[in-house]
Design an enzyme around this catalytic site. Structure first.
Site, PDB file in Angstrom:
ATOM      1  N   GLU A  57      -1.761  -8.073  -4.652  1.00 41.56           N
ATOM      2  CA  GLU A  57      -0.598  -7.396  -4.094  1.00 41.56           C
ATOM      3  C   GLU A  57       0.698  -8.105  -4.490  1.00 41.56           C
ATOM      4  OE1 GLU A  57      -2.607  -5.298  -0.193  1.00 41.56           O
ATOM      5  OE2 GLU A  57      -1.684  -7.271   0.028  1.00 41.56           O
ATOM      6  N   SER A 109       2.396   1.581   7.398  1.00 45.93           N
ATOM      7  CA  SER A 109       3.380   2.659   7.229  1.00 45.93           C
ATOM      8  C   SER A 109       3.493   3.099   5.788  1.00 45.93           C
ATOM      9  CB  SER A 109       4.749   2.204   7.737  1.00 45.93           C
ATOM     10  OG  SER A 109       5.163   1.029   7.092  1.00 45.93           O
ATOM     11  N   THR A 118     -11.282  -8.526   0.458  1.00 44.64           N
ATOM     12  CA  THR A 118     -11.085  -7.114   0.790  1.00 44.64           C
ATOM     13  C   THR A 118     -11.324  -6.287  -0.452  1.00 44.64           C
ATOM     14  OG1 THR A 118      -9.692  -5.434   1.752  1.00 44.64           O
ATOM     15  CG2 THR A 118      -8.577  -7.103   0.464  1.00 44.64           C
ATOM     16  N   ASN A 121       2.752  -6.216   2.651  1.00 53.47           N
ATOM     17  CA  ASN A 121       1.961  -6.479   3.852  1.00 53.47           C
ATOM     18  C   ASN A 121       2.767  -6.409   5.136  1.00 53.47           C
ATOM     19  OD1 ASN A 121      -0.999  -7.195   3.218  1.00 53.47           O
ATOM     20  ND2 ASN A 121       0.187  -8.174   1.576  1.00 53.47           N
ATOM     21  N   LYS A 144     -12.468  -2.017  -6.153  1.00 51.73           N
ATOM     22  CA  LYS A 144     -11.116  -1.969  -5.627  1.00 51.73           C
ATOM     23  C   LYS A 144     -10.829  -3.293  -4.955  1.00 51.73           C
ATOM     24  CE  LYS A 144      -9.789  -1.427  -1.902  1.00 51.73           C
ATOM     25  NZ  LYS A 144      -9.329  -2.353  -0.779  1.00 51.73           N
TER      26      LYS A 144
END
Length: 402
Positions: free
Chosen positions: A275, A402, A189, A397, A178
């Site tokens: 992302e 949230s 990450t 980001n 991942k």
């Protein structure tokens, strides 16, 4: 599979190697998606790991490193998403150990045979009751749910299975990972897991993993940030029936090539799924003074925000590439550098060629952008992977929690 040697290497449909099992479930760390899983070998396996260089190393990462380094053996990896268990102090360490113990109890093995991995939001205590309850529900299956249970902002699971012949025995290598943001190894990450039924000693597996990670996972970048939880763990349980692999084994080069194919594929999958990314970027450097400098330049180019923005906007501005090269300390011929984008030569001897700008702009709109650079300073090479920088990256980001 009837052929031997490197020609026997084949990408196969996803499957776990002999003697490996997995499972996943929803423990409640996320609203609905699976967020807990494990990998289990029916016998103790040789194990190796490579870990984040971030000084704030998360509790599960530290624990797994200590566990593997004790004797380079594991029998299981238990993992969760939705909570990183990072920057959580003494309680975080206790929770990682409790997670390890819960998995060991369920499997009836020594806790020092269990590695732990977590990913998600930093700074929140792990909801241990949910984790322990979730582990109690895990079983030994052959499905691929665990490859999805570790995802955070990823858009899809990243998996690969490669098979080859070692001592005329079919060896399977299956990996998944991942990673989407906060990607700038060493490490990033990301969590990566590679399982194989090949027989190889733990120390030899560690040497191979460390070398191959440097050529693959450590050559990707999305945003220049390094996370606290990252690791790549490999387990080899020997169930294929081959003779132990060493550098003097006749089929060792075949295994090395197959192993690198797995890690390279996963690294590129992470880069392509950065992302908000819309394009995969590959940079190939030739003419470098040595391999280290070739890798340095390749990663500098793919990591440059100016280059990434140029590619997102399909702007044929080769000057962005040149500035990225020049910022490094690598040897280069300042009057002899060449640059090509998707095969279109744009720079020769550090000067613009008579290229078709419309053709380059059209090429930059493709899903994969390849930049080839010749430093004209030696015979070494380097490769790195990344993605473009889009508006969506900021959007993701800006609201990650949230």
């Amino acid at each position: 599979m009837q052929v031997t040697g490197e020609s026997s290497i084949k990408v196969s449909t996803f499957q776990w190697p002999a003697g490996f099992y997995a499972d996943a479930g929803h423990a409640g760390l996320k609203e609905t998606a699976d967020d807990l899983g494990w990998l289990v070998s029916k016998v103790p396996a040789a194990a190796a790991g490579v870990y984040t260089t971030n000084q704030f190393q998360a509790a599960p990462t530290t624990l797994t490193k200590q566990t593997i380094n004790s004797d380079h053996q594991l029998q299981a990896m238990v993992m969760n998403s939705g909570n990183a268990n990072s920057c959580t102090g003494v309680q975080g360490t206790h929770d990682a150990m409790a997670m390890q113990q819960a998995a060991a109890d369920k499997l009836g093995i020594d806790p020092m045979m269990v590695g732990v991995a977590s990913t998600g939001v930093i700074g929140e205590q792990l909801p241990l009751d949910k984790i322990v309850s979730g582990i109690a529900q895990l079983g030994l299956t052959k499905h691929d749910g665990v490859t999805k249970a570790v995802l955070t902002t990823d858009t899809h699971a990243k998996t690969i299975t490669v098979q080859c012949l070692i001592d005329n025995q079919k060896v399977t290598i299956t990996g998944f990972c991942k990673g989407s943001g906060m990607i700038h190894p060493n490490m990033a990450t990301m969590l990566g897991f590679v399982t194989t039924d090949a027989k190889i000693a733990g120390d030899q597996l560690q040497a191979l993993l460390s070398q191959t990670v440097n050529q693959t996972f450590n050559q990707i970048t999305v945003d220049g940030d390094t996370s606290t939880n990252d690791m790549v763990v490999t387990m080899a349980n020997g169930q294929a029936g081959n003779q132990a692999l060493t550098p003097t084994h006749e089929d060792y080069p075949t295994f090395v090539k197959a192993f690198k194919l797995v890690l390279s594929h996963l690294a590129k999958e992470i880069a392509a799924d950065g992302e908000g990314a819309s394009k995969l970027v590959e940079v190939n450097v030739t003419g470098a003074y040595n391999d280290l400098e070739g890798q340095q330049v390749a990663k500098a180019i793919v990591g440059s925000n100016l280059v990434k923005a140029m590619i997102f906007g399909a702007d044929a501005n080769w000057g962005r590439v040149m500035q990225a090269i020049g910022q490094t300390t690598a040897h280069l011929d300042v009057a002899g550098v060449s640059v090509a984008i998707n095969g279109i030569q744009m720079v020769q001897n550090s000067l613009a060629t008579d290229y078709d700008e419309a053709a380059v702009t059209k090429s930059l709109a493709e899903k994969v952008v390849t930049i080839d650079v010749d430093l004209n300073a030696g015979s070494a090479i380097g490769t790195a992977w990344g993605c473009d920088l889009t508006y969506k990256y900021v959007q993701i980001n800006a609201s990650y929690r949230s």
